[in-house]
Design an enzyme around this catalytic site. Structure first.
Site, PDB file in Angstrom:
ATOM      1  N   GLU A 186       0.841  -1.381  -0.025  1.00 36.67           N
ATOM      2  CA  GLU A 186      -0.001  -0.092  -0.018  1.00 36.67           C
ATOM      3  C   GLU A 186       0.855   1.336   0.151  1.00 36.67           C
ATOM      4  O   GLU A 186       0.483   2.169  -0.779  1.00 36.67           O
ATOM      5  CB  GLU A 186      -0.875   0.009   1.248  1.00 36.67           C
ATOM      6  CG  GLU A 186      -1.894  -0.805   1.191  1.00 36.67           C
ATOM      7  CD  GLU A 186      -3.169  -0.668   0.506  1.00 36.67           C
ATOM      8  OE1 GLU A 186      -3.788   0.362   0.655  1.00 36.67           O
ATOM      9  OE2 GLU A 186      -3.712  -1.428  -0.482  1.00 36.67           O
ATOM     10  N   ASP A 187       1.843   1.248   0.600  1.00 36.92           N
ATOM     11  CA  ASP A 187       2.564   2.526   1.160  1.00 36.92           C
ATOM     12  C   ASP A 187       3.901   2.687   0.648  1.00 36.92           C
ATOM     13  O   ASP A 187       4.675   3.780   0.909  1.00 36.92           O
ATOM     14  CB  ASP A 187       2.690   2.652   2.559  1.00 36.92           C
ATOM     15  CG  ASP A 187       1.331   2.776   3.015  1.00 36.92           C
ATOM     16  OD1 ASP A 187       0.213   3.081   2.620  1.00 36.92           O
ATOM     17  OD2 ASP A 187       1.076   2.497   4.547  1.00 36.92           O
TER      18      ASP A 187
END
Ligand code: MN
Length: 716
Positions: free
Chosen positions: A75-76
């Site tokens: 995700e990050d």
């Protein structure tokens, strides 16, 4: 940052060779999150590390721990799924993808704040691999522990979401320790005043009762010695702030004395019952406060004995609760399914679990109880196949959750939304891309159904494509309705043609003066139904047109209409005794001639009472379904007679009819009418209307006819 020494030791001792994979994941995540900071200013890696630490504390398996470390990489960071597969394998990648999907729930909640149950189901469904849920719960716990740095509005939002979605899931998975902490943190943020107050009262009470609590603990240890229970631990844990608060809400101030849970942890199941006996010997039990979750585990497989007893003091008796369990049960009570992963890996532990269960079963000779062994098997089944194995949950573009059968495609979704959407469906977008309409949907897909107002309706092929029975039924209903309309058109054309060949026009034959009689006779209530039956093929146009012509001719010759026997007196108003239909006009359908004993269906005709058909009558198919009603024959049948129609296919010889007639006379059966005809093979076809009192007499008679060598076949 680096892994703390004691955690490193714990990793090495718990995971053995697999420790290397955990260290590798730590370094990998650290590098990926390099330069990122948490809201409190710490290095970002602290969060995945703490998440993994929670999982290690739960005795989760190595893959869960690795995923805990990597859970924010996809995700990050710029890390790709491919990279994860290369470095850590497909299993890890699948769990991480599942973790990202769970994040969609956050978005869904924004639009549907009250739809908690479908969202919880969806969460579990995404967690086909239960480890997705373990990782997300550990992730959430670390976030909740660090909620203080967020703005108040965010704190409330996150805490409410945790309470609504994550806490019930932790409970379902039996992860009590994690659940308690989550719940307490939610309580602290959502009801800060009440939290402080409960905290204060609890501390006060604890101080007051500290001596008693220590005495109880010591007494239990003494009891163990006396009863030769060697290995025993007594934990006197203050109950969670939130559970005290809930109890207080329910029971008022009284509940608050019960702030400490005494846990007695022994080695074997039989020791549990020994200790139970010893405690009941020493203290008076509170009625209705004994629960044997060993014999009857909770749905989430929690096992333990719970008993509340009374401790005598100068101020009166004080209730206290004792929970008795083995180490193995205790481990499960605290960590739930997460802890069981260890058993999956180390088969022997599970076996030892079985053994102790066996002993327990011997101890408790209750044959009705569900064996814990069954539960263990059921449990492993859930772990392997995932939750809601045969279901999927998808989102609409508005992020509403729709539950479907697994394998479903966009057509199923369209019909699940509404049959109107299904019937007008022309395409679908899944996660923003156009897809073929039979594309199999997966949980958490965002699916948009494309409809067109000009669509002519479903295609017959869809019946083969759809996965859900509900969709199939709705498609069939569409075709049935469509068919009826088509049949009406078709039937009208046929009848029109039939009239022309006889030299009439249909419109001149359809006259209000005799239409009622005509419809009565044909046992249908509107001309539409007549057309539908003709179009469907269950009614011969020839018959209808002949009748219409004869009515027309009679009317034109101004002759008195010869009223048929069927239309006179009782026959007209009450053709049969039908239970529950006293006083209602009934009529036996001429198409199928039901007799008592036949299964029957009533058709509520328009203004002509109820027509009784045999339930297998083909004409029913052409009638409006919602006008059909279930009926039964009444009791008073003795002296009435009914005309049953039988079709006999027989040798074409003069003696045949004579033989049949003889049989009729022998059995005292009256003939109402006879038609004779021939088929292509030259066999005789006799249609007999015979008077019987019911199905039994009819069947018996048919059996007798079958004996005659001239008769080939008899149909009703
Ligand atoms: Mn996270």
């Amino acid at each position: 940052m680096e892994i703390e020494h004691e955690i490193l030791d714990k990793i090495n001792s718990t995971y053995g060779e697999d420790s290397q994979l955990i260290l590798k994941a730590f370094e990998f995540a650290k590098q990926k999150h390099e330069g990122q900071k948490r809201e409190d200013g710490q290095e970002y890696i602290v969060h995945p590390y703490q998440t993994a630490k929670i999982l290690i504390g739960m005795n989760a398996d190595v893959v869960s721990v690795v995923c805990g470390l990597l859970h924010d990489c996809l995700e990050d960071t710029e890390c790709t799924e491919k990279e994860i597969i290369n470095q850590f394998g497909q299993e890890v990648a699948n769990i991480l993808v599942g973790c990202s999907k769970v994040e969609l729930i956050k978005q869904a909640r924004l639009n549907n704040p009250d739809e908690n149950e479908p969202l919880r189901k969806m969460f579990l469904c995404i967690s086909k691999d239960a480890r997705v849920a373990f990782v997300k719960l550990a992730d959430r716990l670390d976030n909740m522990r660090n909620l203080a740095v967020k703005l108040r509005v965010k704190q409330i939002k996150i805490a409410q979401e945790t309470l609504d979605i994550y806490v019930p899931i932790a409970e379902r998975l039996g992860m009590s320790k994690l659940k308690r902490e989550l719940e307490n943190l939610c309580f602290m943020y959502l009801l800060p005043v009440e939290y402080q107050e409960t905290q204060r009262v609890m501390e006060e009470n604890y101080k007051k009762r500290e001596k008693i609590i220590v005495d109880i603990s010591d007494s239990i240890k003494e009891l163990a010695k006396k009863h030769n229970v060697e290995k025993i631990r007594v934990q006197s844990r203050i109950k969670s702030n939130f559970s005290i608060f809930k109890k207080q809400q329910k029971k008022g101030k009284d509940g608050i004395y019960d702030i400490v849970a005494h846990r007695v942890i022994v080695e074997e199941v039989k020791d549990c019952y020994t200790m139970l006996g010893a405690i009941l010997d020493k203290w008076k039990p509170v009625e209705g406060r004994f629960k044997d979750y060993i014999a009857h585990p909770k749905e989430n497989f929690y096992r333990s004995l719970h008993i509340t007893v009374l401790y005598p003091t100068d101020e009166g008796e004080i209730p206290f609760e004792v929970q008795i369990r083995t180490e193995e049960m205790h481990n499960y009570c605290e960590y739930g399914m997460a802890a069981h992963w260890i058993y999956k890996e180390v088969g022997s532990k599970l076996t030892s679990g079985y053994e102790s269960n066996q002993k327990m079963l011997e101890l408790k000779k209750n044959s009705e109880q569900k064996s814990v062994e069954d539960n263990a098997e059921e449990f492993m089944e859930i772990i392997k196949s995932g939750f809601y194995a045969n279901k999927i949950f998808v989102f609409t573009p508005k992020m509403n959750v729709v539950e479907l059968v697994s394998g479903s495609n966009p057509i199923d979704l369209a019909y699940a939304i509404h049959s109107g959407v299904g019937n007008k469906c022309v395409g679908a977008k899944v996660n923003g891309k156009m897809v073929p309409i039979d594309t199999e949907l997966k949980s958490a897909d965002v699916v948009e159904i494309i409809t067109s107002a000009t669509s002519k309706g479903p295609s017959k092929d869809w019946l083969k494509i759809v996965k859900m029975n509900a969709s199939r039924e709705k498609i069939n209903a569409f075709f049935k309705k469509e068919m009826r309309e088509e049949n009406i058109k078709k039937g009208k054309l046929i009848l029109d043609q039939a009239a022309k060949t006889k030299g009439y026009t249909l419109s001149s034959l359809l006259n209000d003066d005799w239409m009622d009689q005509f419809l009565d006779k044909s046992c249908l209530s509107t001309m539409e139904e007549v057309y539908a039956a003709i179009g469907h093929g269950s009614l011969a146009s020839e018959k209808v047109i002949n009748k219409l012509i004869s009515l027309y001719e009679k009317a034109n010759k101004k002759q008195e209409l010869q009223i048929n026997k069927e239309f006179t007196g009782d026959r007209r108003t009450k053709a049969a005794e039908i239970s529950g239909l006293d006083g209602i006009m009934t009529k036996l359908a001429k198409c199928c001639n039901p007799v008592p004993g036949d299964k029957i269906v009533g058709y509520i005709s328009r203004g002509r009472g109820i027509t009784i058909h045999r339930s297998d009558c083909p004409v029913l198919k052409a009638l409006e379904k919602d006008r059909l009603m279930e009926i039964d024959w009444g009791e008073k049948l003795s002296d009435s007679s009914y005309v049953a129609v039988i079709k006999i296919i027989a040798k074409n010889s003069p003696s045949t009819l004579a033989s049949i007639s003889n049989k009729l006379v022998e059995n005292k059966i009256n003939i109402s009418y006879i038609y004779s005809d021939k088929n292509k093979e030259g066999d005789a076809i006799y249609t007999f209307g015979i008077e019987v009192n019911g199905k039994q007499q009819l069947s018996e008679f048919i059996n007798k006819l079958h004996v005659l060598p001239e008769i080939y076949d008899i149909e009703r």
